[in-house]
Enzyme design. Structure first.
Site, PDB file in Angstrom:
ATOM      1  N   ASP A 188       0.858  -1.187   0.000  1.00 43.90           N
ATOM      2  CA  ASP A 188       0.000   0.000   0.000  1.00 43.90           C
ATOM      3  C   ASP A 188       0.895   1.239   0.000  1.00 43.90           C
ATOM      4  O   ASP A 188       1.493   1.585   1.025  1.00 43.90           O
ATOM      5  CB  ASP A 188      -0.886  -0.020   1.251  1.00 43.90           C
ATOM      6  CG  ASP A 188      -1.880   1.135   1.292  1.00 43.90           C
ATOM      7  OD1 ASP A 188      -1.689   2.119   0.557  1.00 43.90           O
ATOM      8  OD2 ASP A 188      -2.849   1.054   2.073  1.00 43.90           O
ATOM      9  N   ASP A 193       2.225   0.928   3.932  1.00 43.34           N
ATOM     10  CA  ASP A 193       2.269  -0.275   4.757  1.00 43.34           C
ATOM     11  C   ASP A 193       2.124  -1.492   3.848  1.00 43.34           C
ATOM     12  O   ASP A 193       1.712  -1.374   2.698  1.00 43.34           O
ATOM     13  CB  ASP A 193       1.182  -0.250   5.839  1.00 43.34           C
ATOM     14  CG  ASP A 193      -0.229  -0.263   5.273  1.00 43.34           C
ATOM     15  OD1 ASP A 193      -0.588  -1.219   4.560  1.00 43.34           O
ATOM     16  OD2 ASP A 193      -0.989   0.690   5.548  1.00 43.34           O
ATOM     17  N   HIS A 205     -12.906  -0.660  -6.920  1.00 43.69           N
ATOM     18  CA  HIS A 205     -12.368  -0.646  -8.285  1.00 43.69           C
ATOM     19  C   HIS A 205     -11.250  -1.659  -8.472  1.00 43.69           C
ATOM     20  O   HIS A 205     -11.222  -2.429  -9.439  1.00 43.69           O
ATOM     21  CB  HIS A 205     -11.887   0.763  -8.622  1.00 43.69           C
ATOM     22  CG  HIS A 205     -11.464   0.966 -10.041  1.00 43.69           C
ATOM     23  ND1 HIS A 205     -10.146   0.858 -10.444  1.00 43.69           N
ATOM     24  CD2 HIS A 205     -12.165   1.275 -11.144  1.00 43.69           C
ATOM     25  CE1 HIS A 205     -10.063   1.110 -11.736  1.00 43.69           C
ATOM     26  NE2 HIS A 205     -11.277   1.361 -12.191  1.00 43.69           N
ATOM     27  N   ASN A 219     -14.117 -23.099 -10.268  1.00 39.65           N
ATOM     28  CA  ASN A 219     -14.192 -23.441  -8.845  1.00 39.65           C
ATOM     29  C   ASN A 219     -15.624 -23.514  -8.341  1.00 39.65           C
ATOM     30  O   ASN A 219     -15.871 -23.621  -7.134  1.00 39.65           O
ATOM     31  CB  ASN A 219     -13.386 -22.440  -8.003  1.00 39.65           C
ATOM     32  CG  ASN A 219     -13.953 -21.024  -8.064  1.00 39.65           C
ATOM     33  OD1 ASN A 219     -14.762 -20.707  -8.926  1.00 39.65           O
ATOM     34  ND2 ASN A 219     -13.496 -20.175  -7.161  1.00 39.65           N
ATOM     35  N   ASN A 296     -12.087   7.627 -20.274  1.00 43.32           N
ATOM     36  CA  ASN A 296     -13.532   7.452 -20.446  1.00 43.32           C
ATOM     37  C   ASN A 296     -14.281   8.722 -20.830  1.00 43.32           C
ATOM     38  O   ASN A 296     -15.423   8.908 -20.416  1.00 43.32           O
ATOM     39  CB  ASN A 296     -14.135   6.906 -19.150  1.00 43.32           C
ATOM     40  CG  ASN A 296     -13.621   5.547 -18.804  1.00 43.32           C
ATOM     41  OD1 ASN A 296     -13.335   4.737 -19.662  1.00 43.32           O
ATOM     42  ND2 ASN A 296     -13.480   5.289 -17.512  1.00 43.32           N
TER      43      ASN A 296
END
Length: 490
Positions: A188, A193, A205, A219, A296
């Site tokens: 992160d 961290d 997202h 699965n 976009n």
């Protein structure tokens, strides 16, 4: 095989692999092996375009950190972060300065011999348009790209690592957790961290992007991602979906250093960033293939980092195999993939449908992961060329600004890679050069596959000859001593 009646869609047929395709891969591989030109840097920018003008990124020369720190402190700045990934740059904040004050700092810094660059830091944002989330079992995106045929061959390999530079990923999701290594989940860079888990339930997202790439196949739950590969969550966007270029650059470099072979960048900005350009170059030069969303806004302009030559720019298609109304396009558009009504994983064991080039970009990353699983020795240049050539051409013949090379086709990419892998083993390694005998009085010009003028050919490939208004395509299948171009003057 997927039952076709589920989709009520017509997917484009797969053209056969031809000799021209094989030669086109040679041409593009040669181009990508050359030193790519970075997109044109904007030397000066109008200060009004920066909402965060008191945040600056300084790129300094090797062993010049101390002088840079002194300069920042003398100008009432505070150092927030210094690169921990080997890059010579830092992130600084000037809390009491106006944008006009910072223009003076910029001007002074750019004249100093120990500063490589100094520029306002930019924020990049995620590239998706969310709809109301709901659950669905029908994944038209995978079907239109022929996932069913390539899944008959492989589900992927855990030896291939794909990094998702994005918001945090819910690595506890049962459809994702088997493809994460609990000892190395990612990092992160927003909060500094080692736990890249989302900070809030609304931070979805990154998890959605991760599911498109790597939700567990076969699965019995949820959805099927493209490939069962090793996933890395690199959190560089905050819970609102924006992040500093400094953190994104750190994420790219960290993922490269940790061994990722593919990096997905479903984020962007229209502004050039030196620190981001350097990170992309660093990853590319270390064998990483980077995919980035084009944006976009439905305009003829491509986001950075997709605009960099060392990134594969990916636009979005709708269910009719047309460019999505929101998808950006332009000269750098390289590939397109499904980006409308895409179902994938979100936080807390849920699923949702989103729209955006953010959803199209991981389609390409996932296919690349499958191909690399089968052919792990492919260079990033070679893999990129295979993906380009194996597309289904949707626009004007050849590469165009709307669809790039076309729609990715997973099975055709595999078929092309398989043929090339076989032919590479038995290929005649004739080192003789091919010379173009171009008579100057006839004004004959020779161009490579990208339309750049050349004087001689040193490998198999596709070339073009032009004599005034007449253009002739030249496909070189094997090496010979001299090619005589005979075009009649107009």
């Amino acid at each position: 095989m997927i039952i076709l009646l589920l989709f009520n869609l017509i997917r484009p047929p797969i053209p056969p692999i031809t000799d021209t395709d094989l030669i086109a891969v040679e041409s593009l591989t040669g181009y990508y092996q050359q030193r790519l030109d970075q997109s044109i840097k904007i030397a000066s920018r109008h200060p009004a375009i920066f909402n965060f003008g008191n945040y600056l990124v300084f790129g300094y020369k090797p062993n010049q950190l101390a002088k840079t720190e002194t300069f920042i402190k003398e100008n009432r700045g505070k150092i927030i972060k210094i690169s921990q990934t080997g890059g010579n740059y830092l992130f600084a904040h000037f809390p009491d300065a106006t944008i006009e004050d910072n223009l003076l700092v910029l001007t002074k810094a750019q004249s100093l011999p120990f500063i490589r660059y100094c520029e306002p830091s930019i924020k990049l944002r995620k590239c998706f348009i969310p709809n109301d989330p709901y659950f669905s079992n029908y994944q038209w995106d995978k079907w239109v790209m022929y996932s069913d045929l390539i899944w008959d061959i492989t589900f992927g390999s855990i030896d291939v690592t794909i990094a998702i530079c994005d918001q945090g990923v819910d690595y506890r999701h049962p459809d994702l957790s088997p493809n994460f290594n609990l000892d190395l989940l990612g990092y992160d860079f927003v909060d500094n961290d080692p736990d890249p888990y989302p900070n809030s339930p609304e931070e979805t997202h990154g998890t959605h992007v991760a599911g498109i790439i790597g939700a567990v196949i076969n699965n019995g739950i949820g959805i099927a991602g493209w490939a069962s590969v090793r996933l890395l969550s690199i959190r560089v966007l905050n819970e609102e979906g924006s992040g500093w270029d400094f953190d994104i650059a750190e994420g790219i470099r960290w993922a490269t250093n940790i061994g990722a072979k593919i990096i997905n960048l479903s984020l962007g900005s229209y502004e050039y960033s030196s620190v981001l350009a350097e990170a992309v170059e660093y990853a590319w030069n270390n064998g990483v293939l980077l995919f980035a969303a084009t944006g976009n806004d439905g305009i003829n302009e491509i986001y950075y980092p997709a605009k960099f030559d060392r990134c594969v720019a990916v636009g979005a298609l709708d269910q009719n195999n047309r460019i999505a109304s929101f998808s950006n396009y332009g000269r750098q558009q390289e590939l397109v993939g499904p980006g409308v009504d895409i179902i994938s994983t979100i936080n807390n064991n849920r699923y949702a449908i989103y729209n955006g080039t953010s959803m199209a970009c991981p389609q390409a990353s996932g296919v690349a992961g499958l191909i690399l699983s089968l052919f792990p020795n492919l260079s990033n240049q070679r893999l990129r060329a295979i993906l380009d050539v194996s597309t289904i051409d949707l626009g004007a013949n050849g590469k165009d600004n709307i669809y790039g090379y076309g729609l990715l086709n997973a099975y055709r990419a595999y078929s092309l890679a398989q043929i090339l892998a076989t032919s590479d083993k038995s290929k005649n390694k004739d080192k003789s050069k091919i010379l173009i005998q171009s008579l100057k009085h006839k004004n004959i010009a020779i161009f490579n596959v990208l339309g750049r003028r050349i004087e001689k050919i040193g490998a198999r490939g596709i070339y073009f000859c032009q004599d005034r208004q007449k253009i002739k395509k030249l496909v070189v299948h094997r090496k010979v001593s001299v090619i005589q171009i005979n075009l009649k003057p107009q």
